[in-house]
Design a protein around this motif. Structure first.
Motif, short mmCIF file in Angstrom:
data_model
loop_
_atom_site.label_atom_id
_atom_site.label_comp_id
_atom_site.label_asym_id
_atom_site.label_seq_id
_atom_site.Cartn_x
_atom_site.Cartn_y
_atom_site.Cartn_z
N UNK A 67 19.37 2.67 3.85
CA UNK A 67 20.32 2.88 5.16
C UNK A 67 19.71 1.27 6.10
N UNK A 68 20.49 0.65 6.89
CA UNK A 68 20.28 -0.24 7.72
C UNK A 68 19.03 0.53 8.93
N UNK A 69 19.10 1.55 9.05
CA UNK A 69 18.01 1.98 9.92
C UNK A 69 16.77 1.98 9.17
N UNK A 70 16.69 2.56 8.11
CA UNK A 70 15.28 2.63 7.33
C UNK A 70 15.01 1.20 7.22
N UNK A 71 15.71 0.21 6.63
CA UNK A 71 15.34 -1.00 6.52
C UNK A 71 14.70 -1.73 7.74
N UNK A 72 15.35 -1.48 8.92
CA UNK A 72 14.99 -1.98 10.28
C UNK A 72 13.63 -1.52 10.96
N UNK A 73 13.65 -0.26 10.61
CA UNK A 73 12.57 0.73 11.36
C UNK A 73 11.24 0.99 10.21
N UNK A 74 11.50 0.60 8.95
CA UNK A 74 10.50 0.94 7.98
C UNK A 74 10.11 -0.20 7.18
N UNK A 75 10.91 -0.53 6.46
CA UNK A 75 10.65 -1.65 5.46
C UNK A 75 10.25 -2.84 6.16
N UNK A 76 11.13 -3.20 7.09
CA UNK A 76 10.90 -4.50 7.68
C UNK A 76 9.61 -4.39 8.69
N UNK A 77 9.50 -3.43 9.37
CA UNK A 77 8.32 -3.43 10.23
C UNK A 77 7.17 -3.43 9.48
N UNK A 78 7.11 -2.84 8.34
CA UNK A 78 5.57 -2.86 7.50
C UNK A 78 5.15 -4.30 6.97
N UNK A 80 6.42 -8.11 4.98
CA UNK A 80 7.10 -8.50 3.75
C UNK A 80 5.94 -8.58 2.72
N UNK A 81 4.68 -8.72 2.75
CA UNK A 81 3.69 -8.61 1.87
C UNK A 81 2.48 -7.58 2.25
N UNK A 82 2.24 -6.87 1.26
CA UNK A 82 1.31 -5.88 1.52
C UNK A 82 0.27 -6.12 0.36
N UNK A 83 -1.12 -6.25 0.80
CA UNK A 83 -2.15 -6.47 -0.18
C UNK A 83 -3.25 -5.34 -0.18
N UNK A 84 -3.44 -4.79 -1.17
CA UNK A 84 -4.44 -3.70 -1.59
C UNK A 84 -5.48 -4.16 -2.31
N UNK A 85 -6.77 -4.10 -1.73
CA UNK A 85 -8.00 -4.49 -2.67
C UNK A 85 -8.41 -3.21 -3.48
N UNK A 86 -8.15 -3.51 -5.03
CA UNK A 86 -8.54 -2.29 -5.68
C UNK A 86 -9.97 -2.54 -6.45
N UNK A 87 -10.72 -3.60 -6.72
CA UNK A 87 -11.99 -3.90 -7.09
C UNK A 87 -12.51 -5.19 -6.68
N UNK A 88 -12.61 -5.42 -5.40
CA UNK A 88 -12.85 -6.62 -4.78
C UNK A 88 -14.44 -6.43 -4.34
N UNK A 89 -15.28 -7.62 -4.53
CA UNK A 89 -16.64 -7.46 -4.08
C UNK A 89 -17.17 -8.90 -3.58
N UNK A 90 -17.79 -8.95 -2.48
CA UNK A 90 -18.29 -10.13 -1.97
C UNK A 90 -19.63 -10.35 -2.78
N UNK A 91 -20.21 -9.54 -3.41
CA UNK A 91 -21.63 -9.72 -4.23
C UNK A 91 -21.26 -10.71 -5.40
#
Length: 175
Positions: A67-78, A80-91
């Motif tokens: 729905x446009x409401x889900x898009x405006x208030x959920x998808x859009x506000x979170x 465009x790009x989300x990144x999750x580190x799964x195995x990152x180390x500075x060492x």
């Protein structure tokens, strides 16, 4: 017994009630007018990138209708790009990553969706890109998203710096 209300007071209450109803009606209808309907297509593209070797998995696209409401208030506000580190180390070293996003729409126009910069350690990251009407996914047809990933990698030794580039291309269809 209470005295009857003056006619001016009841008109004022009626005016306030009508004003509140008008604001609610505009809030409910405006998104549908802006996006051309009560539902919009949203595409989610997921892939994994590993700095150091700069390996990127092939992208997987999922198209859904929300729905446009889900898009405006959920998808859009979170975002465009989300990144999750799964195995990152500075060492093991550090990386400065730039992802450049370009979307080609059904009429063949290429839209520059901008760049995303990530700094951190070496390792694997999972990326999720959400595309909707604001990013150019509006009409039915075939789209192509090209993500050019450029990483400047410095291993722990610090003796060398590697500049690596790879591209993830995903084609998806909105019906």
């Amino acid at each position: 017994m209470s005295a009857p209300q003056a006619p001016g007071r009841s008109r004022r209450k009626l005016f306030v009630a009508l004003a509140v109803l008008a604001v609610v009606a505009v809030a409910l209808v405006a998104p549908a007018v802006v996006y051309g309907g009560f539902t919009v297509p949203v595409t989610t593209v997921k892939f994994r990138e590993t700095t150091g070797s700069l390996f990127a998995s092939s992208g997987n696209a999922t198209v859904s209708v929300v729905t446009v409401y889900e898009y405006m208030f959920s998808s859009r506000t979170s975002g465009m790009v989300r990144t999750e580190n799964s195995n990152v180390s500075g060492s093991r070293g550090t990386a400065n990553i730039t992802m450049s996003l370009k979307l080609t729409n059904p009429s063949g126009q290429t839209l520059d969706l901008g760049n995303v910069n990530i700094s951190g350690g070496l390792g694997a990251r999972d990326h999720t890109i959400t595309l909707g009407a604001s990013e150019g996914v509006r009409v039915p047809g075939s789209y192509r998203l090209d993500v050019v990933i450029t990483a400047s990698v410095s291993p722990v030794s610090g003796v060398i710096q590697l500049n690596l580039t790879t591209t993830v291309s995903v084609t998806f269809t909105v019906s």
